[in-house]
Design an enzyme around this catalytic site. Sequence first.
Site, PDB file in Angstrom:
ATOM      1  N   LYS A  47       0.807  -1.222   0.000  1.00 55.66           N
ATOM      2  CA  LYS A  47       0.000   0.000   0.000  1.00 55.66           C
ATOM      3  C   LYS A  47       0.838   1.270   0.000  1.00 55.66           C
ATOM      4  O   LYS A  47       0.299   2.354  -0.217  1.00 55.66           O
ATOM      5  CB  LYS A  47      -0.978  -0.011   1.179  1.00 55.66           C
ATOM      6  N   SER A 261      -1.893 -12.553   4.256  1.00 58.35           N
ATOM      7  CA  SER A 261      -2.301 -12.494   2.847  1.00 58.35           C
ATOM      8  C   SER A 261      -1.182 -13.018   1.953  1.00 58.35           C
ATOM      9  O   SER A 261      -1.440 -13.565   0.876  1.00 58.35           O
ATOM     10  CB  SER A 261      -2.710 -11.074   2.444  1.00 58.35           C
TER      11      SER A 261
END
Length: 317
Positions: A47, A261
Amino acid sequence: MRYERITDVVGATPLVAVDALLPDVARAAGVHLWAKVELLGPTGSIKDRTAKALIDALDRDGRLRPGVRLLEPTSGNTGAALAMHAAARGIPITLVMPANATEERRHAVRAFGAEILESPAEEGSNGAVALARRMAAEDSTYVMPDQYANRANPDVHERTTAPEILADCPEVDAVVAGLGTGGTATGLARFFARAKPNVAVWVAEPMPGEKVTGLRSLADGFTPEVLDDTLLTGRILVSNRESIVAARELARRTGILAGPSTGATLAVARRIARDAAPGSNIVFIACDAGWKYFSAGFVEGDLDNMDDALEGDVFWW
Ligand SMILES: Cc1ncc(COP(=O)(O)O)c(C=O)c1O
């Protein structure tokens, strides 16, 4: 290497070989497995790229006038990354997060001077999104990057993440991303459809009802606007248990400490490796660092209770 500011130290992440984690049959067939180590950025996640692209897009559109305040609903990686970029550029920012977001999440954004506004805990992340959208509609000093709907999100992966993979591994045959906003997967798929159409682009998606921190199941009833799944090879479902087991193994056997993840993308990569042609090269995205999950029992917690242990982390994107 010298940089003017930390926000320039984003992207250009390495591919690291982790063939040791391949199933025996794939290793014997000369398959290669590579981690795209996104956890090396300033806030430790993919991100960092997305937040930079979102803020740059607002800047280009002339929306960062003096006096504005950024506003985004997120208690996760995007929040920390936006807060970091905003701090470096001197832009005030408010992050809307559910009142039950963990202390770790609050610290990760307050450390950068971001303001936190709480939405009702029982309304979860959807409540945070609704509150932020309402505030932005009512008060024009707020500017919302909106990672779920802003095409700067998939674009940055099409422009940077995907070409980096092809440059570092021209022989790539398959890539695996996690499904959160869908930005990574969509950007990768768009780039490879153009640049090397025989590359398969898979996404790892939590099984319906499973919580894999950072990822979302489309079965939950919300399909992010930025997700374009028409170019994807397919979605492969993973359980939280499989994701955590794979992430733990990645740390213990290769020294790469990544979050759940990443365990999900690794698990999918190993599954496709079993059927891959001899000599194939498979790349999976190592989305974020594992240290953020320590308090949730990530390292040694009882796997049978891991869903509950990670309950507080489901807003981590
Ligand atoms: C830890 C983690 N992994 C994976 C993802 C998925 O990335 P994307 O939003 O690009 O689908 C996210 C964010 O959504 C994330 O925070």
